[in-house]
Write a protein that holds these residues in place. Structure first.
Motif, PDB file in Angstrom:
ATOM      1  N   PHE A 176       0.822  -1.204   0.000  1.00  0.00           N
ATOM      2  CA  PHE A 176       0.000   0.000   0.000  1.00  0.00           C
ATOM      3  C   PHE A 176       0.859   1.259   0.000  1.00  0.00           C
ATOM      4  O   PHE A 176       0.435   2.297  -0.512  1.00  0.00           O
ATOM      5  CB  PHE A 176      -0.936  -0.004   1.200  1.00  0.00           C
ATOM      6  CG  PHE A 176      -2.089  -0.960   1.072  1.00  0.00           C
ATOM      7  CD1 PHE A 176      -2.803  -1.056  -0.104  1.00  0.00           C
ATOM      8  CD2 PHE A 176      -2.450  -1.781   2.120  1.00  0.00           C
ATOM      9  CE1 PHE A 176      -3.855  -1.931  -0.245  1.00  0.00           C
ATOM     10  CE2 PHE A 176      -3.508  -2.664   2.000  1.00  0.00           C
ATOM     11  CZ  PHE A 176      -4.214  -2.745   0.812  1.00  0.00           C
ATOM     12  N   SER A 177       2.057   1.171   0.573  1.00  0.00           N
ATOM     13  CA  SER A 177       2.964   2.309   0.536  1.00  0.00           C
ATOM     14  C   SER A 177       3.433   2.604  -0.886  1.00  0.00           C
ATOM     15  O   SER A 177       3.758   3.751  -1.214  1.00  0.00           O
ATOM     16  CB  SER A 177       4.175   2.033   1.440  1.00  0.00           C
ATOM     17  OG  SER A 177       5.089   3.092   1.407  1.00  0.00           O
ATOM     18  N   ILE A 178       3.459   1.577  -1.726  1.00  0.00           N
ATOM     19  CA  ILE A 178       3.834   1.769  -3.128  1.00  0.00           C
ATOM     20  C   ILE A 178       2.642   2.223  -3.968  1.00  0.00           C
ATOM     21  O   ILE A 178       2.771   3.081  -4.843  1.00  0.00           O
ATOM     22  CB  ILE A 178       4.420   0.455  -3.694  1.00  0.00           C
ATOM     23  CG1 ILE A 178       5.712   0.097  -2.953  1.00  0.00           C
ATOM     24  CG2 ILE A 178       4.681   0.566  -5.195  1.00  0.00           C
ATOM     25  CD1 ILE A 178       6.255  -1.270  -3.315  1.00  0.00           C
ATOM     26  N   LEU A 179       1.469   1.671  -3.676  1.00  0.00           N
ATOM     27  CA  LEU A 179       0.287   1.971  -4.480  1.00  0.00           C
ATOM     28  C   LEU A 179      -0.283   3.353  -4.198  1.00  0.00           C
ATOM     29  O   LEU A 179      -0.869   3.978  -5.098  1.00  0.00           O
ATOM     30  CB  LEU A 179      -0.796   0.915  -4.238  1.00  0.00           C
ATOM     31  CG  LEU A 179      -0.445  -0.524  -4.629  1.00  0.00           C
ATOM     32  CD1 LEU A 179      -1.604  -1.452  -4.316  1.00  0.00           C
ATOM     33  CD2 LEU A 179      -0.067  -0.609  -6.102  1.00  0.00           C
ATOM     34  N   PHE A 180      -0.134   3.858  -2.967  1.00  0.00           N
ATOM     35  CA  PHE A 180      -0.682   5.158  -2.586  1.00  0.00           C
ATOM     36  C   PHE A 180       0.454   6.154  -2.391  1.00  0.00           C
ATOM     37  O   PHE A 180       1.479   5.840  -1.775  1.00  0.00           O
ATOM     38  CB  PHE A 180      -1.496   5.055  -1.291  1.00  0.00           C
ATOM     39  CG  PHE A 180      -2.725   4.197  -1.415  1.00  0.00           C
ATOM     40  CD1 PHE A 180      -3.901   4.711  -1.937  1.00  0.00           C
ATOM     41  CD2 PHE A 180      -2.700   2.872  -1.022  1.00  0.00           C
ATOM     42  CE1 PHE A 180      -5.034   3.914  -2.058  1.00  0.00           C
ATOM     43  CE2 PHE A 180      -3.820   2.073  -1.127  1.00  0.00           C
ATOM     44  CZ  PHE A 180      -4.996   2.601  -1.657  1.00  0.00           C
ATOM     45  N   ASP A 181       0.247   7.366  -2.899  1.00  0.00           N
ATOM     46  CA  ASP A 181       1.282   8.394  -2.798  1.00  0.00           C
ATOM     47  C   ASP A 181       1.341   9.032  -1.407  1.00  0.00           C
ATOM     48  O   ASP A 181       2.390   9.522  -1.009  1.00  0.00           O
ATOM     49  CB  ASP A 181       1.036   9.493  -3.842  1.00  0.00           C
ATOM     50  CG  ASP A 181       1.207   8.977  -5.267  1.00  0.00           C
ATOM     51  OD1 ASP A 181       2.004   8.031  -5.452  1.00  0.00           O
ATOM     52  OD2 ASP A 181       0.540   9.495  -6.178  1.00  0.00           O
ATOM     53  N   ARG A 182       0.234   9.035  -0.693  1.00  0.00           N
ATOM     54  CA  ARG A 182       0.190   9.669   0.624  1.00  0.00           C
ATOM     55  C   ARG A 182       0.217   8.604   1.712  1.00  0.00           C
ATOM     56  O   ARG A 182      -0.438   7.562   1.624  1.00  0.00           O
ATOM     57  CB  ARG A 182      -1.073  10.527   0.761  1.00  0.00           C
ATOM     58  CG  ARG A 182      -1.199  11.590  -0.325  1.00  0.00           C
ATOM     59  CD  ARG A 182      -2.377  12.495  -0.080  1.00  0.00           C
ATOM     60  NE  ARG A 182      -2.253  13.234   1.167  1.00  0.00           N
ATOM     61  CZ  ARG A 182      -3.157  14.119   1.599  1.00  0.00           C
ATOM     62  NH1 ARG A 182      -4.237  14.363   0.882  1.00  0.00           N
ATOM     63  NH2 ARG A 182      -2.973  14.747   2.736  1.00  0.00           N
ATOM     64  N   THR A 183       0.987   8.900   2.765  1.00  0.00           N
ATOM     65  CA  THR A 183       1.123   7.943   3.865  1.00  0.00           C
ATOM     66  C   THR A 183      -0.192   7.730   4.602  1.00  0.00           C
ATOM     67  O   THR A 183      -0.459   6.634   5.093  1.00  0.00           O
ATOM     68  CB  THR A 183       2.195   8.430   4.846  1.00  0.00           C
ATOM     69  OG1 THR A 183       1.849   9.745   5.317  1.00  0.00           O
ATOM     70  CG2 THR A 183       3.554   8.485   4.184  1.00  0.00           C
ATOM     71  N   VAL A 184      -1.034   8.775   4.683  1.00  0.00           N
ATOM     72  CA  VAL A 184      -2.321   8.639   5.362  1.00  0.00           C
ATOM     73  C   VAL A 184      -3.200   7.633   4.624  1.00  0.00           C
ATOM     74  O   VAL A 184      -3.865   6.788   5.242  1.00  0.00           O
ATOM     75  CB  VAL A 184      -3.021  10.005   5.465  1.00  0.00           C
ATOM     76  CG1 VAL A 184      -4.406   9.844   6.062  1.00  0.00           C
ATOM     77  CG2 VAL A 184      -2.189  10.969   6.307  1.00  0.00           C
ATOM     78  N   SER A 185      -3.193   7.700   3.304  1.00  0.00           N
ATOM     79  CA  SER A 185      -4.012   6.776   2.512  1.00  0.00           C
ATOM     80  C   SER A 185      -3.538   5.338   2.668  1.00  0.00           C
ATOM     81  O   SER A 185      -4.344   4.414   2.822  1.00  0.00           O
ATOM     82  CB  SER A 185      -3.976   7.185   1.037  1.00  0.00           C
ATOM     83  OG  SER A 185      -4.475   8.494   0.858  1.00  0.00           O
ATOM     84  N   SER A 186      -2.230   5.139   2.631  1.00  0.00           N
ATOM     85  CA  SER A 186      -1.706   3.777   2.788  1.00  0.00           C
ATOM     86  C   SER A 186      -1.966   3.240   4.186  1.00  0.00           C
ATOM     87  O   SER A 186      -2.266   2.052   4.352  1.00  0.00           O
ATOM     88  CB  SER A 186      -0.201   3.754   2.486  1.00  0.00           C
ATOM     89  OG  SER A 186       0.513   4.622   3.360  1.00  0.00           O
ATOM     90  N   ALA A 187      -1.879   4.096   5.201  1.00  0.00           N
ATOM     91  CA  ALA A 187      -2.158   3.657   6.571  1.00  0.00           C
ATOM     92  C   ALA A 187      -3.625   3.270   6.725  1.00  0.00           C
ATOM     93  O   ALA A 187      -3.953   2.229   7.317  1.00  0.00           O
ATOM     94  CB  ALA A 187      -1.788   4.757   7.556  1.00  0.00           C
TER      95      ALA A 187
END
Length: 312
Positions: A176-187
């Motif tokens: 998810f850290s690769i797929l999403f540019d923002r850390t909030v979204s990946s978290a």
């Protein structure tokens, strides 16, 4: 793979010196000590009622008062450990615009992601190992005798399965850290997957079973068996359920994997405790699935990162 160990040691040093590691370590350490201490106190008062060969295993599976057992706590808390160490592994570097400068050095991008994942994986493995050793030491001090060789073997297997389990969630967080540019979204995405598999999956299994085999006041025994069978099959897709079944067979020698599926097989169910090899045979499919899930999740993360544009 040039530069892999440079990235590994740098990330490992950052992990051990971060506040994130200290906070998570003290939380899991507190719960482990409290749970094992209360369990040891209860076991020491009724030790004559329990076979001494399994006392140390009970430290990991016996709930005490308001504290859950350490195995139950790890089943729900280990995913958060993996997610917290993986949700910002990649996109935080893109947010700080440091990826181009890092990979401009004589460093391959596969070495970078492999070093990051390996450092976080080793950090979590060291954390779980130290907590497990601490529980064993506390048990020796409170009970007055050391664990047997068979118990140490089962505890070691439990530790290995726990590391694989948390490795899957670490790989998911990195993905998810690769797929999403923002850390909030990946978290949020990682936590949403954890909540779904840990809580909503049980409700979904019940809904699917009710839809396929409705149960009424006059439902037959065959309907109840089919209903339970469908529910068990749906729950097999949850890594939390797979982990729970695996550690149950490892830490509880009398566990035979007796569910509706086992009962319908018609095989004779032994009544005596199983050996370590027999316990592994009971949950060998679950253990294989758990390892495969972790490897596949990291493979997808690796492929996605290798295809990603890194230029600013």
């Amino acid at each position: 793979m040039g530069g892999l160990w440079v990235v590994f040691w740098k990330e490992l040093n950052d992990n051990f010196s971060s506040r994130r590691f200290l906070i998570m370590f003290f939380i899991i350490c507190f719960v482990a000590i409290a749970s094992s201490y209360l369990s040891a106190q209860n076991l020491s008062t009724i030790l004559e009622q329990y076979p001494t060969e399994f006392v140390f295993l009970r430290l990991f599976v016996t709930p005490a008062e308001s504290f859950p057992s350490f195995a139950s706590f790890l089943m729900f808390f280990a995913p958060l450990l993996g997610v917290i160490f993986g949700f910002d592994a990649i996109n935080s570097e893109f947010s700080r615009r440091t990826v181009s400068r890092i990979l401009a050095q004589p460093l391959h991008r596969d070495s970078w992601i492999n070093g990051k994942f390996l450092a976080s994986f080793v950090t979590l493995a060291i954390m779980l190992t130290s907590i497990t050793v601490l529980i064993i030491g506390l048990g020796i001090a409170l009970l007055g005798f050391p664990p047997e060789i068979g118990e140490l073997g089962r505890i070691g297997l439990f530790l290995g399965v726990s590391i694989i389990y948390v490795g899957f969630w670490l790989a998911l967080g990195v993905l998810f850290s690769i797929l999403f540019d923002r850390t909030v979204s990946s978290a949020l995405a990682s936590i949403a997957v954890w909540i779904f598999f840990s809580f909503f999956m049980y409700m979904l299994a019940g809904v699917i079973a009710d839809r396929l085999v409705p149960l009424g006041p006059k439902a037959s025994m065959e309907a109840w068996v089919k209903h339970s069978y469908i529910k068990e099959v749906v729950l097999k897709f949850s890594p939390t359920t797979i982990f729970n079944e695996t550690i149950s067979a490892i830490l509880i020698p009398t566990y035979k994997g007796v569910g509706i599926i086992a009962l319908l097989s018609g095989e004779e169910i032994p009544t005596s405790p199983l050996s370590i090899g027999q316990s592994l045979l009971v949950v060998w499919p679950q253990l294989t699935i758990l390892i495969a899930m972790a490897l596949v999740c990291f493979a997808i993360s690796y492929a996605a990162f290798m295809r990603r544009e890194i230029r600013s």
